[in-house]
Motif scaffolding. Sequence first.
Motif, PDB file in Angstrom:
ATOM      1  N   PRO A 167       0.816  -1.031  -0.012  1.00 48.77           N
ATOM      2  CA  PRO A 167       0.090   0.062   0.029  1.00 48.77           C
ATOM      3  C   PRO A 167       0.814   1.259  -0.039  1.00 48.77           C
ATOM      4  CG  PRO A 167       0.269  -0.840   2.078  1.00 48.77           C
ATOM      5  CD  PRO A 167       1.080  -1.826   1.326  1.00 48.77           C
ATOM      6  N   ALA A 168       2.345   1.120   0.239  1.00 49.66           N
ATOM      7  CA  ALA A 168       2.814   2.233   0.389  1.00 49.66           C
ATOM      8  C   ALA A 168       3.826   2.773  -1.118  1.00 49.66           C
ATOM      9  CB  ALA A 168       4.131   1.954   1.348  1.00 49.66           C
ATOM     10  N   ARG A 169       3.470   4.037  -1.434  1.00 51.60           N
ATOM     11  CA  ARG A 169       3.716   4.449  -2.853  1.00 51.60           C
ATOM     12  C   ARG A 169       5.448   4.253  -2.797  1.00 51.60           C
ATOM     13  NH1 ARG A 169       3.057   4.358  -7.791  1.00 51.60           N
ATOM     14  NH2 ARG A 169       0.821   5.299  -7.388  1.00 51.60           N
ATOM     15  N   ARG A 170       6.052   4.690  -1.717  1.00 57.70           N
ATOM     16  CA  ARG A 170       7.605   4.717  -1.866  1.00 57.70           C
ATOM     17  C   ARG A 170       8.039   3.290  -2.047  1.00 57.70           C
ATOM     18  NH1 ARG A 170       8.403   9.626   2.732  1.00 57.70           N
ATOM     19  NH2 ARG A 170       9.377  11.167   1.063  1.00 57.70           N
ATOM     20  N   GLN A 171       7.305   2.414  -1.340  1.00 52.48           N
ATOM     21  CA  GLN A 171       7.946   0.964  -1.381  1.00 52.48           C
ATOM     22  C   GLN A 171       7.624   0.504  -2.917  1.00 52.48           C
ATOM     23  OE1 GLN A 171       5.928  -1.410   1.661  1.00 52.48           O
ATOM     24  NE2 GLN A 171       7.525  -0.762   3.231  1.00 52.48           N
ATOM     25  N   HIS A 172       6.551   0.749  -3.416  1.00 52.99           N
ATOM     26  CA  HIS A 172       6.309   0.331  -4.863  1.00 52.99           C
ATOM     27  C   HIS A 172       7.304   0.920  -5.632  1.00 52.99           C
ATOM     28  CE1 HIS A 172       4.701   1.555  -8.706  1.00 52.99           C
ATOM     29  NE2 HIS A 172       3.858   0.524  -8.694  1.00 52.99           N
ATOM     30  N   ASP A 173       7.733   2.140  -5.536  1.00 54.08           N
ATOM     31  CA  ASP A 173       8.475   2.841  -6.393  1.00 54.08           C
ATOM     32  C   ASP A 173       9.847   2.334  -6.353  1.00 54.08           C
ATOM     33  OD1 ASP A 173       6.380   4.456  -7.174  1.00 54.08           O
ATOM     34  OD2 ASP A 173       7.065   6.237  -6.264  1.00 54.08           O
ATOM     35  N   HIS A 174      10.335   1.888  -5.080  1.00 52.66           N
ATOM     36  CA  HIS A 174      11.617   1.464  -4.805  1.00 52.66           C
ATOM     37  C   HIS A 174      11.775   0.217  -5.442  1.00 52.66           C
ATOM     38  CE1 HIS A 174      15.317   0.477  -2.623  1.00 52.66           C
ATOM     39  NE2 HIS A 174      14.725  -0.706  -2.211  1.00 52.66           N
ATOM     40  N   VAL A 175      10.891  -0.745  -5.312  1.00 46.82           N
ATOM     41  CA  VAL A 175      11.018  -2.242  -6.037  1.00 46.82           C
ATOM     42  C   VAL A 175      11.086  -2.049  -7.366  1.00 46.82           C
ATOM     43  CG1 VAL A 175       9.768  -4.418  -6.212  1.00 46.82           C
ATOM     44  CG2 VAL A 175       9.773  -3.074  -3.931  1.00 46.82           C
ATOM     45  N   VAL A 176       9.857  -1.134  -7.967  1.00 44.65           N
ATOM     46  CA  VAL A 176      10.168  -1.138  -9.517  1.00 44.65           C
ATOM     47  C   VAL A 176      11.375  -0.585 -10.027  1.00 44.65           C
ATOM     48  CG1 VAL A 176       8.925   0.162 -11.459  1.00 44.65           C
ATOM     49  CG2 VAL A 176       7.511  -0.909  -9.577  1.00 44.65           C
ATOM     50  N   GLY A 177      11.985   0.701  -9.378  1.00 47.66           N
ATOM     51  CA  GLY A 177      13.344   1.092  -9.469  1.00 47.66           C
ATOM     52  C   GLY A 177      14.324   0.152  -9.619  1.00 47.66           C
ATOM     53  N   THR A 178      14.377  -0.822  -8.392  1.00 41.05           N
ATOM     54  CA  THR A 178      15.431  -1.747  -8.179  1.00 41.05           C
ATOM     55  C   THR A 178      15.035  -2.717  -9.349  1.00 41.05           C
ATOM     56  OG1 THR A 178      15.568  -1.397  -5.836  1.00 41.05           O
ATOM     57  CG2 THR A 178      16.581  -3.222  -6.569  1.00 41.05           C
ATOM     58  N   ALA A 179      14.013  -3.340  -9.598  1.00 42.54           N
ATOM     59  CA  ALA A 179      14.046  -4.440 -10.775  1.00 42.54           C
ATOM     60  C   ALA A 179      14.362  -3.924 -11.786  1.00 42.54           C
ATOM     61  CB  ALA A 179      12.569  -4.407 -10.813  1.00 42.54           C
ATOM     62  N   ALA A 180      14.124  -2.615 -12.200  1.00 43.61           N
ATOM     63  CA  ALA A 180      14.683  -2.245 -13.622  1.00 43.61           C
ATOM     64  C   ALA A 180      16.157  -2.037 -13.560  1.00 43.61           C
ATOM     65  CB  ALA A 180      14.162  -0.732 -13.793  1.00 43.61           C
ATOM     66  N   THR A 181      16.943  -1.692 -12.435  1.00 50.08           N
ATOM     67  CA  THR A 181      18.463  -1.523 -12.325  1.00 50.08           C
ATOM     68  C   THR A 181      18.856  -2.862 -12.355  1.00 50.08           C
ATOM     69  OG1 THR A 181      18.199   0.345 -11.023  1.00 50.08           O
ATOM     70  CG2 THR A 181      20.229  -1.045 -10.760  1.00 50.08           C
ATOM     71  N   ARG A 182      18.140  -4.030 -12.095  1.00 50.08           N
ATOM     72  CA  ARG A 182      18.747  -5.168 -11.998  1.00 50.08           C
ATOM     73  C   ARG A 182      18.348  -6.069 -13.372  1.00 50.08           C
ATOM     74  NH1 ARG A 182      18.022  -7.575  -5.908  1.00 50.08           N
ATOM     75  NH2 ARG A 182      18.975  -5.675  -4.940  1.00 50.08           N
ATOM     76  N   GLY A 183      17.727  -5.461 -14.277  1.00 48.10           N
ATOM     77  CA  GLY A 183      17.222  -6.002 -15.374  1.00 48.10           C
ATOM     78  C   GLY A 183      15.912  -7.114 -15.152  1.00 48.10           C
ATOM     79  N   LEU A 184      15.232  -6.908 -14.237  1.00 50.19           N
ATOM     80  CA  LEU A 184      14.010  -7.768 -13.846  1.00 50.19           C
ATOM     81  C   LEU A 184      12.632  -7.204 -14.259  1.00 50.19           C
ATOM     82  CD1 LEU A 184      15.735  -8.872 -10.449  1.00 50.19           C
ATOM     83  CD2 LEU A 184      15.644 -10.179 -12.561  1.00 50.19           C
ATOM     84  N   THR A 185      12.573  -6.319 -14.965  1.00 50.61           N
ATOM     85  CA  THR A 185      11.155  -5.698 -15.282  1.00 50.61           C
ATOM     86  C   THR A 185      10.285  -6.601 -15.839  1.00 50.61           C
ATOM     87  OG1 THR A 185      12.282  -3.440 -15.643  1.00 50.61           O
ATOM     88  CG2 THR A 185      10.198  -3.783 -16.388  1.00 50.61           C
ATOM     89  N   ASP A 186      10.627  -7.540 -16.515  1.00 49.84           N
ATOM     90  CA  ASP A 186      10.068  -8.453 -17.242  1.00 49.84           C
ATOM     91  C   ASP A 186       9.638  -9.355 -16.094  1.00 49.84           C
ATOM     92  OD1 ASP A 186      12.458  -9.743 -16.813  1.00 49.84           O
ATOM     93  OD2 ASP A 186      12.092 -10.931 -18.688  1.00 49.84           O
ATOM     94  N   ARG A 187      10.134  -9.833 -14.996  1.00 51.50           N
ATOM     95  CA  ARG A 187       9.759 -10.562 -13.837  1.00 51.50           C
ATOM     96  C   ARG A 187       9.119 -10.099 -12.757  1.00 51.50           C
ATOM     97  NH1 ARG A 187      15.139 -13.520 -14.007  1.00 51.50           N
ATOM     98  NH2 ARG A 187      15.558 -12.694 -15.716  1.00 51.50           N
ATOM     99  N   VAL A 188       9.020  -8.773 -12.583  1.00 51.54           N
ATOM    100  CA  VAL A 188       8.485  -8.259 -11.564  1.00 51.54           C
ATOM    101  C   VAL A 188       7.304  -7.147 -11.642  1.00 51.54           C
ATOM    102  CG1 VAL A 188       9.336  -6.746  -9.484  1.00 51.54           C
ATOM    103  CG2 VAL A 188      10.735  -8.209 -10.227  1.00 51.54           C
ATOM    104  N   ARG A 189       6.305  -7.543 -10.862  1.00 51.91           N
ATOM    105  CA  ARG A 189       5.157  -6.629 -11.152  1.00 51.91           C
ATOM    106  C   ARG A 189       4.616  -6.113  -9.606  1.00 51.91           C
ATOM    107  NH1 ARG A 189       2.640 -11.303 -14.351  1.00 51.91           N
ATOM    108  NH2 ARG A 189       3.743 -10.945 -16.686  1.00 51.91           N
ATOM    109  N   VAL A 190       4.373  -5.002  -9.270  1.00 50.17           N
ATOM    110  CA  VAL A 190       4.077  -4.420  -8.267  1.00 50.17           C
ATOM    111  C   VAL A 190       2.704  -3.892  -8.081  1.00 50.17           C
ATOM    112  CG1 VAL A 190       4.789  -3.171  -6.198  1.00 50.17           C
ATOM    113  CG2 VAL A 190       6.551  -4.183  -7.773  1.00 50.17           C
ATOM    114  N   HIS A 191       1.645  -4.257  -7.258  1.00 49.01           N
ATOM    115  CA  HIS A 191       0.495  -3.613  -7.344  1.00 49.01           C
ATOM    116  C   HIS A 191       0.630  -2.599  -6.040  1.00 49.01           C
ATOM    117  CE1 HIS A 191      -3.913  -3.217  -6.744  1.00 49.01           C
ATOM    118  NE2 HIS A 191      -3.683  -3.398  -5.513  1.00 49.01           N
TER     119      HIS A 191
END
Length: 278
Positions: free
Chosen positions: A91-115
């Motif tokens: 439910p936390a926007r800052r956690q959402h943005d952190h996970v999405v950003g870290t996934a992109a940095t590690r090349g995991l965008t195609d395997r990580v989705r965050v609601h």
Amino acid sequence: MTAGVVETNQHYDLDPAIFEQFLDPMRKYSSALYRTAADDLATAQRHKLRFVADRMSVADGEAVLDIGCGWGALTLFLAGRYDCTVTGVTPARRQHDHVVGTAATRGLTDRVRVHHGMFEDFDAPRGSFAAAAALGSVVHMPDLPAVFAKVRRLLRRGARFYVSESCFRSAAIQAEFDARPGTDFVRDSIFGNGRLRPLSELVAAAEAAGFAVDAVDDLTDHYRRTIDHWIERVAARAPQLDAIRDGTAADLTRYLEIANAGWGYTTKHYGVTLRNAR
């Protein structure tokens, strides 16, 4: 945004730099698992992630649900180590943005989705996931039977659901300590929307939803040691924490010391492995 989301986020949506100061490098905000006396915090948190994956019987490439994914430690671990497609919920926007950003940095965008939102508002087709986990998040969900029933609907037959949660040691202890000043401080000043339950209430809700209990692990001593490490890190970084927000180091220290004072006496920490047996 509902009142429940706002209350839950009063702690989890704080400046991410606060959590970076006292958590391990993965920012895993739940109990670690210490294999040896020499394990440091980061090592013990990696042990715990592998333990959770084993309890869920995760296989390479599967779809996994991470309920209350926090700063993404488990989500990113499963996506990176097991090539899983992981859906995190926070439910936390800052956690959402952190996970999405870290996934992109590690090349995991195609395997990580965050609601972004409460789990109660998340939905997916029946049987979407091969495994699920909720690490310290159901404490913020008032209607536990409904939450467990929803998780079971989202899981495939035979899938496992790993729940780790801090609990009152018994229903009698809950009745005695639920309104004491220390509990009020944690509930009102740290976690605005949280309800600690006895283990019996978790198990009853799981069984009512149709889950079979496969294992119950007592992780109380591991959480005590985890919090000892957090307290040490808060003390070492008090100037940096107070520079982010005045009084943060004192508030965190009081919360962590209250939590550690109750282990084994008023509170326990359990990992409960459930199976969608039919």
